[in-house]
Design a protein around this motif. Structure first.
Motif, PDB file in Angstrom:
ATOM      1  N   MET A 119      41.580  10.934  52.627  1.00 24.00           N
ATOM      2  CA  MET A 119      41.634  10.796  51.188  1.00 24.00           C
ATOM      3  C   MET A 119      40.467  11.529  50.525  1.00 24.00           C
ATOM      4  O   MET A 119      40.651  12.132  49.485  1.00 24.00           O
ATOM      5  CB  MET A 119      41.617   9.308  50.843  1.00 24.00           C
ATOM      6  N   GLU A 120      39.292  11.441  51.136  1.00 25.43           N
ATOM      7  CA  GLU A 120      38.129  12.120  50.567  1.00 25.43           C
ATOM      8  C   GLU A 120      38.304  13.627  50.605  1.00 25.43           C
ATOM      9  O   GLU A 120      37.870  14.338  49.698  1.00 25.43           O
ATOM     10  CB  GLU A 120      36.862  11.721  51.322  1.00 25.43           C
ATOM     11  N   LEU A 121      38.957  14.129  51.651  1.00 22.65           N
ATOM     12  CA  LEU A 121      39.189  15.565  51.783  1.00 22.65           C
ATOM     13  C   LEU A 121      40.072  16.078  50.647  1.00 22.65           C
ATOM     14  O   LEU A 121      39.826  17.145  50.084  1.00 22.65           O
ATOM     15  CB  LEU A 121      39.829  15.874  53.138  1.00 22.65           C
ATOM     16  N   LEU A 122      41.081  15.297  50.292  1.00 26.40           N
ATOM     17  CA  LEU A 122      41.968  15.675  49.197  1.00 26.40           C
ATOM     18  C   LEU A 122      41.210  15.732  47.868  1.00 26.40           C
ATOM     19  O   LEU A 122      41.370  16.691  47.090  1.00 26.40           O
ATOM     20  CB  LEU A 122      43.122  14.676  49.108  1.00 26.40           C
ATOM     21  N   GLU A 123      40.374  14.759  47.606  1.00 33.86           N
ATOM     22  CA  GLU A 123      39.573  14.751  46.378  1.00 33.86           C
ATOM     23  C   GLU A 123      38.620  15.942  46.343  1.00 33.86           C
ATOM     24  O   GLU A 123      38.419  16.566  45.302  1.00 33.86           O
ATOM     25  CB  GLU A 123      38.779  13.444  46.262  1.00 33.86           C
ATOM     26  N   GLU A 124      38.035  16.263  47.481  1.00 34.15           N
ATOM     27  CA  GLU A 124      37.112  17.391  47.566  1.00 34.15           C
ATOM     28  C   GLU A 124      37.832  18.715  47.282  1.00 34.15           C
ATOM     29  O   GLU A 124      37.322  19.574  46.565  1.00 34.15           O
ATOM     30  CB  GLU A 124      36.482  17.415  48.957  1.00 34.15           C
ATOM     31  N   ARG A 159      40.546  19.091  45.469  1.00 36.66           N
ATOM     32  CA  ARG A 159      40.889  19.093  44.038  1.00 36.66           C
ATOM     33  C   ARG A 159      39.683  19.501  43.194  1.00 36.66           C
ATOM     34  O   ARG A 159      39.806  20.258  42.242  1.00 36.66           O
ATOM     35  CB  ARG A 159      41.379  17.716  43.608  1.00 36.66           C
ATOM     36  N   GLU A 160      38.531  18.982  43.547  1.00 42.80           N
ATOM     37  CA  GLU A 160      37.308  19.320  42.813  1.00 42.80           C
ATOM     38  C   GLU A 160      36.982  20.810  42.957  1.00 42.80           C
ATOM     39  O   GLU A 160      36.617  21.473  41.979  1.00 42.80           O
ATOM     40  CB  GLU A 160      36.142  18.464  43.310  1.00 42.80           C
ATOM     41  N   GLU A 161      37.137  21.359  44.160  1.00 41.65           N
ATOM     42  CA  GLU A 161      36.894  22.793  44.374  1.00 41.65           C
ATOM     43  C   GLU A 161      37.880  23.642  43.578  1.00 41.65           C
ATOM     44  O   GLU A 161      37.516  24.663  42.994  1.00 41.65           O
ATOM     45  CB  GLU A 161      36.987  23.128  45.865  1.00 41.65           C
ATOM     46  N   ARG A 170      37.029  26.392  40.616  1.00 43.43           N
ATOM     47  CA  ARG A 170      37.522  27.778  40.630  1.00 43.43           C
ATOM     48  C   ARG A 170      38.293  28.091  39.358  1.00 43.43           C
ATOM     49  O   ARG A 170      38.184  29.176  38.799  1.00 43.43           O
ATOM     50  CB  ARG A 170      38.397  28.020  41.858  1.00 43.43           C
ATOM     51  N   LEU A 171      39.087  27.132  38.876  1.00 45.50           N
ATOM     52  CA  LEU A 171      39.839  27.320  37.638  1.00 45.50           C
ATOM     53  C   LEU A 171      38.900  27.514  36.455  1.00 45.50           C
ATOM     54  O   LEU A 171      39.103  28.402  35.623  1.00 45.50           O
ATOM     55  CB  LEU A 171      40.760  26.122  37.394  1.00 45.50           C
ATOM     56  N   ILE A 172      37.857  26.719  36.378  1.00 50.90           N
ATOM     57  CA  ILE A 172      36.882  26.835  35.288  1.00 50.90           C
ATOM     58  C   ILE A 172      36.183  28.192  35.344  1.00 50.90           C
ATOM     59  O   ILE A 172      36.019  28.860  34.319  1.00 50.90           O
ATOM     60  CB  ILE A 172      35.871  25.671  35.333  1.00 50.90           C
TER      61      ILE A 172
END
Length: 100
Positions: free
Chosen positions: A1-6, A8-10, A14-16
């Motif tokens: 679960m933490e990997l998925l959140e990480e 998403r944050e990355e 990149r989008l920003i």
């Protein structure tokens, strides 16, 4: 679960960065147009004011008009050569200087 959140944050970071790079590229190419009262300008022809059968070879600019007064940043009231002032202001993006 933490990997998925990480991940998403990355992806969000990149989008920003991508959006900031696109904005910077657009802002570099953007020219600010400012006019003084009394200057002659041409106004971009809109689809509603074009002649019906002019097609792609029709005129793109109409005028000349005279800058009557500025309103907010980048918009101006125009008047025609007869002295009649238009009721709506025009953004400077839709105007260009007329050299006579």
């Amino acid at each position: 679960m933490e990997l998925l959140e990480e991940q998403r944050e990355e992806a969000l970071q990149r989008l920003i960065q991508y959006q900031q790079a696109m904005k910077l590229g657009y802002d570099i190419k953007l020219r600010e147009r400012s006019f003084k009262p009394g200057e002659f300008v041409l106004r971009k022809t809109r689809a509603a004011t074009m002649e019906p059968n002019s097609g792609k070879l029709g005129t793109n600019w109409e005028g000349p008009y005279i800058i009557d007064k500025p309103t907010s940043k980048g918009s101006y009231y125009l008047r025609n050569l007869d002295g009649q002032v238009f009721s709506k202001p025009w953004n400077s993006f839709h105007l260009k200087k007329f050299y006579h």
